[in-house]
Design a protein around this motif. Structure first.
Motif, PDB file in Angstrom:
ATOM      1  N   ILE A  39       0.860  -1.186   0.000  1.00  0.00           N
ATOM      2  CA  ILE A  39       0.000   0.000   0.000  1.00  0.00           C
ATOM      3  C   ILE A  39       0.898   1.238   0.000  1.00  0.00           C
ATOM      4  O   ILE A  39       1.821   1.347   0.809  1.00  0.00           O
ATOM      5  N   VAL A  40       0.604   2.171  -0.904  1.00  0.00           N
ATOM      6  CA  VAL A  40       1.443   3.361  -1.080  1.00  0.00           C
ATOM      7  C   VAL A  40       0.759   4.587  -0.480  1.00  0.00           C
ATOM      8  O   VAL A  40      -0.415   4.860  -0.757  1.00  0.00           O
ATOM      9  N   VAL A  41       1.531   5.322   0.332  1.00  0.00           N
ATOM     10  CA  VAL A  41       1.046   6.547   0.968  1.00  0.00           C
ATOM     11  C   VAL A  41       1.855   7.725   0.431  1.00  0.00           C
ATOM     12  O   VAL A  41       3.088   7.713   0.490  1.00  0.00           O
ATOM     13  N   ALA A  42       1.177   8.736  -0.079  1.00  0.00           N
ATOM     14  CA  ALA A  42       1.849   9.946  -0.557  1.00  0.00           C
ATOM     15  C   ALA A  42       1.878  10.980   0.563  1.00  0.00           C
ATOM     16  O   ALA A  42       0.834  11.434   1.043  1.00  0.00           O
ATOM     17  N   HIS A  43       3.077  11.360   0.981  1.00  0.00           N
ATOM     18  CA  HIS A  43       3.285  12.295   2.086  1.00  0.00           C
ATOM     19  C   HIS A  43       2.891  13.717   1.665  1.00  0.00           C
ATOM     20  O   HIS A  43       3.491  14.293   0.773  1.00  0.00           O
ATOM     21  N   ARG A  44       1.848  14.239   2.294  1.00  0.00           N
ATOM     22  CA  ARG A  44       1.307  15.577   1.985  1.00  0.00           C
ATOM     23  C   ARG A  44       0.826  15.667   0.540  1.00  0.00           C
ATOM     24  O   ARG A  44       0.797  16.745  -0.057  1.00  0.00           O
ATOM     25  N   GLY A  45       0.433  14.544  -0.031  1.00  0.00           N
ATOM     26  CA  GLY A  45       0.004  14.512  -1.429  1.00  0.00           C
ATOM     27  C   GLY A  45       1.208  14.506  -2.359  1.00  0.00           C
ATOM     28  O   GLY A  45       2.350  14.344  -1.927  1.00  0.00           O
ATOM     29  N   ASP A  46       0.959  14.688  -3.637  1.00  0.00           N
ATOM     30  CA  ASP A  46       2.064  14.736  -4.610  1.00  0.00           C
ATOM     31  C   ASP A  46       2.631  16.148  -4.633  1.00  0.00           C
ATOM     32  O   ASP A  46       2.381  16.939  -5.541  1.00  0.00           O
ATOM     33  N   TRP A  47       3.446  16.443  -3.611  1.00  0.00           N
ATOM     34  CA  TRP A  47       3.929  17.826  -3.457  1.00  0.00           C
ATOM     35  C   TRP A  47       5.075  18.164  -4.400  1.00  0.00           C
ATOM     36  O   TRP A  47       5.486  19.326  -4.481  1.00  0.00           O
ATOM     37  N   ARG A  48       5.597  17.199  -5.139  1.00  0.00           N
ATOM     38  CA  ARG A  48       6.648  17.527  -6.111  1.00  0.00           C
ATOM     39  C   ARG A  48       6.068  18.174  -7.363  1.00  0.00           C
ATOM     40  O   ARG A  48       6.781  18.843  -8.111  1.00  0.00           O
ATOM     41  N   ASN A  49       4.785  17.976  -7.588  1.00  0.00           N
ATOM     42  CA  ASN A  49       4.143  18.563  -8.764  1.00  0.00           C
ATOM     43  C   ASN A  49       3.117  19.640  -8.420  1.00  0.00           C
ATOM     44  O   ASN A  49       2.784  20.465  -9.273  1.00  0.00           O
ATOM     45  N   PHE A  50       2.630  19.624  -7.181  1.00  0.00           N
ATOM     46  CA  PHE A  50       1.663  20.620  -6.720  1.00  0.00           C
ATOM     47  C   PHE A  50       1.983  20.981  -5.272  1.00  0.00           C
ATOM     48  O   PHE A  50       2.696  20.239  -4.591  1.00  0.00           O
ATOM     49  N   PRO A  51       1.481  22.094  -4.763  1.00  0.00           N
ATOM     50  CA  PRO A  51       1.791  22.458  -3.379  1.00  0.00           C
ATOM     51  C   PRO A  51       1.321  21.387  -2.399  1.00  0.00           C
ATOM     52  O   PRO A  51       0.272  20.766  -2.586  1.00  0.00           O
ATOM     53  N   GLU A  52       2.100  21.176  -1.349  1.00  0.00           N
ATOM     54  CA  GLU A  52       1.729  20.185  -0.343  1.00  0.00           C
ATOM     55  C   GLU A  52       0.397  20.538   0.297  1.00  0.00           C
ATOM     56  O   GLU A  52       0.027  21.702   0.437  1.00  0.00           O
ATOM     57  N   ASN A  53      -0.343  19.505   0.681  1.00  0.00           N
ATOM     58  CA  ASN A  53      -1.639  19.683   1.350  1.00  0.00           C
ATOM     59  C   ASN A  53      -2.631  20.495   0.518  1.00  0.00           C
ATOM     60  O   ASN A  53      -3.470  21.220   1.071  1.00  0.00           O
ATOM     61  N   SER A  54      -2.529  20.409  -0.786  1.00  0.00           N
ATOM     62  CA  SER A  54      -3.496  21.091  -1.665  1.00  0.00           C
ATOM     63  C   SER A  54      -4.443  20.071  -2.281  1.00  0.00           C
ATOM     64  O   SER A  54      -4.139  18.874  -2.335  1.00  0.00           O
ATOM     65  N   LEU A  55      -5.577  20.547  -2.755  1.00  0.00           N
ATOM     66  CA  LEU A  55      -6.517  19.652  -3.443  1.00  0.00           C
ATOM     67  C   LEU A  55      -5.878  19.060  -4.689  1.00  0.00           C
ATOM     68  O   LEU A  55      -6.106  17.896  -5.028  1.00  0.00           O
ATOM     69  N   GLU A  56      -5.067  19.856  -5.351  1.00  0.00           N
ATOM     70  CA  GLU A  56      -4.413  19.397  -6.579  1.00  0.00           C
ATOM     71  C   GLU A  56      -3.383  18.306  -6.289  1.00  0.00           C
ATOM     72  O   GLU A  56      -3.203  17.372  -7.082  1.00  0.00           O
ATOM     73  N   ALA A  57      -2.706  18.405  -5.140  1.00  0.00           N
ATOM     74  CA  ALA A  57      -1.747  17.368  -4.742  1.00  0.00           C
ATOM     75  C   ALA A  57      -2.461  16.055  -4.439  1.00  0.00           C
ATOM     76  O   ALA A  57      -1.929  14.971  -4.694  1.00  0.00           O
ATOM     77  N   ILE A  58      -3.671  16.164  -3.897  1.00  0.00           N
ATOM     78  CA  ILE A  58      -4.498  14.968  -3.676  1.00  0.00           C
ATOM     79  C   ILE A  58      -4.900  14.359  -5.014  1.00  0.00           C
ATOM     80  O   ILE A  58      -4.772  13.147  -5.235  1.00  0.00           O
TER      81      ILE A  58
END
Length: 298
Positions: A39-58
């Motif tokens: 099972i893969v967990v993305a830390h603060r979402g995909d923050w390398r492509n979008f800001p951390e903790n953003s809807l877009e990172a989700i």
């Protein structure tokens, strides 16, 4: 034209159902301790492509095929819950000062910064917005959230996401049962245990006997510690083992950086030698690619 609208409605309904099925599958895998994949967990979402903790990172984590997204919670001056890791606004937004001293109206006017400290078009979401946005798409691990859990649970009920949430913390089993009580019928709670501290093994055994946790987040600094290998056997089929590969001191040096050089020595060691079946990473795309080559993720 009417037929086209009906067709579009049917397609959207199918997509929504399949998304909900995806969340159900992940939760069932967790509850059943299914060891067949990672099972893969993305830390603060995909923050390398979008800001951390953003809807877009989700959203980007969902598109990749990530199973769980880790998000952080803070409370504003006027009592609103938002997604934010730091106590201060300075690093991740165009604002200044502490979150606890800022109103939601002020925060609404800010823009999020990306990982390179550059202003973006994206905004700080409230927790309610994030729960609604992620509903049916991906499991959510709420970090730094137990201080506000009663308020958070009301938002979970309001948004219909109570069975989509994973909480974690360093409390004892007795403290967890006292604080969360009947919430644990829906919300998954995961103990965090530092294997380098005295009594770690006893703490784990107490949790297993009293609460049978779905998973343990384990931490250790060096491979000279014998407990990680021992727990790979003693926790097998009882609880998932979760390791963080965010930096070297969290999993004996087998982190994202090591994995970029040699994924078998990084991710592979945690999976094959230490029995890890949940990995939290800052490089979800790279981890997913590796797992798919090993046929350990869809």
């Amino acid at each position: 034209m009417k037929k086209i609208y009906l067709l579009l409605f049917a397609v959207l309904a199918v997509l929504q159902l399949s998304a909900q099925d995806r969340v159900t599958q992940i939760r069932e895998k967790l509850m059943n301790r299914d060891q067949s994949s990672v099972i893969v967990v993305a830390h603060r979402g995909d923050w390398r492509n979008f800001p951390e903790n953003s809807l877009e990172a989700i959203d980007n984590a969902v598109r990749m095929g990530v199973d769980i997204v880790e998000l952080d919670v803070k409370k504003t001056k006027d009592g609103e819950l938002i997604l934010m890791h730091d106590r201060a606004l300075d690093r991740t937004t165009t604002g200044k000062g502490l979150v606890s001293e800022a109103t939601l109206d002020y925060i609404r006017g800010l823009k999020l910064k990306n990982g390179c400290n550059i202003r973006t078009i994206h905004k700080v979401p409230t927790l309610e917005e994030a729960l609604l946005h992620a509903k049916g798409k991906i499991m959510i691990n709420l970090d730094q959230a137990d201080l506000y859990f009663d308020q958070i649970y009301e938002l979970m009920k309001k948004t219909g996401t109570t069975k989509q949430i994973i909480m974690k913390g360093r409390k004892t089993a007795a403290e967890v049962k006292k604080q969360f009580g009947d919430y644990l019928n829906d919300v998954i709670y995961m103990p965090i245990v530092d294997l380098d501290k005295p009594g770690a093994e006893e703490q784990i055994e107490t949790f297993v006997k009293e609460m049978s946790p779905v998973a343990f987040e384990l931490l250790y600094v060096k491979d000279s510690n014998p407990l990680p290998k021992k727990l790979a056997t003693t926790l097998a089929d009882r609880s998932f083992i979760w390791y963080n590969t965010l930096w070297d001191t969290m999993a004996g040096g087998h982190d994202d950086d090591m994995s970029l050089q040699n994924p078998d020595e990084g991710y592979g060691y945690l999976i094959d030698t230490l029995g890890c079946r949940i990995l939290q990473t800052d490089r979800p795309a790279y981890l997913l690619e590796y797992l798919r080559t090993k046929k350990m993720h869809e």
